[in-house]
Design an enzyme around this catalytic site. Structure first.
Site, PDB file in Angstrom:
ATOM      1  N   ASP A 173      16.457  95.867  84.048  1.00  0.00           N
ATOM      2  CA  ASP A 173      16.623  96.788  82.925  1.00  0.00           C
ATOM      3  C   ASP A 173      15.679  96.372  81.818  1.00  0.00           C
ATOM      4  OD1 ASP A 173      17.952  98.848  81.309  1.00  0.00           O
ATOM      5  OD2 ASP A 173      18.654  97.150  80.136  1.00  0.00           O
ATOM      6  N   GLU A 217      13.715 101.261  86.456  1.00  0.00           N
ATOM      7  CA  GLU A 217      13.960 102.644  86.095  1.00  0.00           C
ATOM      8  C   GLU A 217      12.633 103.369  86.016  1.00  0.00           C
ATOM      9  OE1 GLU A 217      17.685 103.222  83.275  1.00  0.00           O
ATOM     10  OE2 GLU A 217      16.243 101.816  82.458  1.00  0.00           O
ATOM     11  N   ASP A 259      23.027  95.461  78.691  1.00  0.00           N
ATOM     12  CA  ASP A 259      21.767  95.385  79.437  1.00  0.00           C
ATOM     13  C   ASP A 259      21.999  94.933  80.871  1.00  0.00           C
ATOM     14  OD1 ASP A 259      20.158  96.162  77.259  1.00  0.00           O
ATOM     15  OD2 ASP A 259      20.239  94.131  76.445  1.00  0.00           O
TER      16      ASP A 259
END
Ligand SMILES: [Zn+2]
Length: 404
Positions: free
Chosen positions: A182, A266, A362
């Site tokens: 992340d 991501e 997170d």
């Protein structure tokens, strides 16, 4: 597998060579701006984008109009249209912003030779078309077949970057682990195994110093000696910031790449992320000032470059990076699957309103990213057709949503 690698050296040109190189760089910038302008005019007139071959047909007329363009080796000008076409492609495919006009002194000056050069490693020198032999500061050996050389100038220093290609065996990654990553603001990166990387925010720590010199510069008479001094100081600061950041990005990508065969990230469009300033999602209606502060912070971290490094390092080691849809990764509960904006109590804390599961926000996102990665791998193993390698947009039907 083919391995591409760039070897960058500082070069030591003489005065005459520097004058010529400045001109080649200036001419490259001129062609970039002329071609970009022509593309925009054509677009306004309803015409289609012209590829680099088409753009090269515009060169002779421009050389007639601006005779100094003829001083440049033609190949360096043709490389510019190639770069512009690539910039447009990145824009069309949403990987980058729309190409910008180049301003003197602002963007780094550079030009590229795709052929006609010679490398004499034993004597630490390269020969460039029209420029002749130039010595370079050898810091390492050059591996592979040289495909092109880019000459650039940063803060008064000249560099040659030699791009090479070589065949290497298909490596097998030493690790077998898969990890979710992340990317954040308060923390640079959080891995699903709990590893956290603090950001450097190199620009921010030096921002005060920068502001001091910028104030100083604004008080001086433009182009005076003291003005130039202050300006040089600012350029130097920028360079140090860039160096610190790059060092950090390499160290971090090295650690992650060496320890994990697969890294799930991501699929964020970095340019979009900095523009919309995630504030819209987490706290809609934030002030513009707050957004620009966040912009600075995101840009400061160098996400695009970090992903690029991670991808090529994984390719070298035989690992993989793959991107999953970022949808709901910060709002989904890994324990019960409930998705809700209220799950994210604060920027740093996640707490599920349904089952009470609590975790660092997170880390929670990293775990969700890893799960999305596992889900996609499972689909691939089962032979299901995936929309594309990156940028898949599918919602998890297993999970109910309470907020659109
Ligand atoms: Zn839950």
């Amino acid at each position: 597998m083919k391995r591409l690698q760039a070897f960058k050296f500082q070069i030591e040109p003489n005065g005459e060579q520097i004058r010529a190189m400045r001109q080649y760089a200036g001419n490259a910038r001129k062609i970039w701006n002329l071609a970009l302008n022509r593309q925009q005019e054509r677009h306004t007139a309803g015409e289609k984008f012209t590829n680099s071959f088409g753009m090269n047909n515009w060169l002779p007329a421009w050389k007639q109009e601006f005779s100094y363009l003829c001083d440049s080796p033609s190949q360096t000008l043709q490389q510019v249209t190639k770069d512009l076409a690539a910039a447009y492609k990145n824009f069309f495919e949403k990987r980058a912003d729309f190409p910008q006009f180049k301003k003197k002194g602002r963007s780094s000056d550079s030009f590229r030779f795709p052929q006609g050069f010679e490398i004499d490693e034993a004597n630490r020198r390269i020969r460039l078309p029209k420029l002749g032999w130039i010595r370079y500061r050898k810091s390492r050996g050059i591996l592979g077949l040289a495909k092109n050389i880019t000459v650039s100038c940063v803060a008064g220093k000249w560099y040659a970057s030699i791009q090479t290609e070589r065949e290497v065996g298909q490596p097998i990654h030493p690790s077998t682990s898969i990890v979710g990553l992340d990317a954040g603001i308060t923390l640079f990166a959080t891995l699903s195994d709990g590893t956290m990387f603090e950001p450097v925010n190199a620009l921010r720590t030096r921002a005060a110093k920068m502001a001091k010199y910028q104030r100083r510069m604004s008080r001086k008479v433009k182009f005076s000696r003291n003005w130039k001094k202050a300006k040089a100081r600012i350029t130097q600061l920028h360079q140090r910031v860039a160096h610190t950041r790059n060092d950090f990005l390499h160290k971090t990508s090295n650690i992650i790449s060496k320890n994990h065969a697969m890294v799930v990230i991501e699929d964020l469009n970095v340019t979009n992320m900095s523009k919309s300033a995630s504030g819209t999602l987490e706290a809609p209606g934030r002030r513009v000032n707050a957004k620009s502060g966040l912009n600075k912070s995101i840009l400061d971290q160098g996400w695009g470059e970090f992903r690029r490094q991670l991808e090529y390092k994984q390719a070298w080691l035989g690992g993989e990076v793959f991107a999953v849809n970022p949808r709901n990764t910060s709002r989904a509960c890994p324990a019960c699957g409930h998705i809700c904006a209220e799950n994210r109590k604060t920027q740093s804390q996640f707490e599920c309103v349904e089952c009470g599961y609590a975790e660092n926000a997170d880390l929670n996102a990293a775990i969700n990213i890893l799960r999305a990665g596992h889900a996609r791998l499972a689909c691939e193993v089962n032979g299901a057709v995936m929309p594309s390698a990156t940028g898949t947009h599918r919602s998890d039907s297993r999970m109910a949503q309470c907020h659109a």
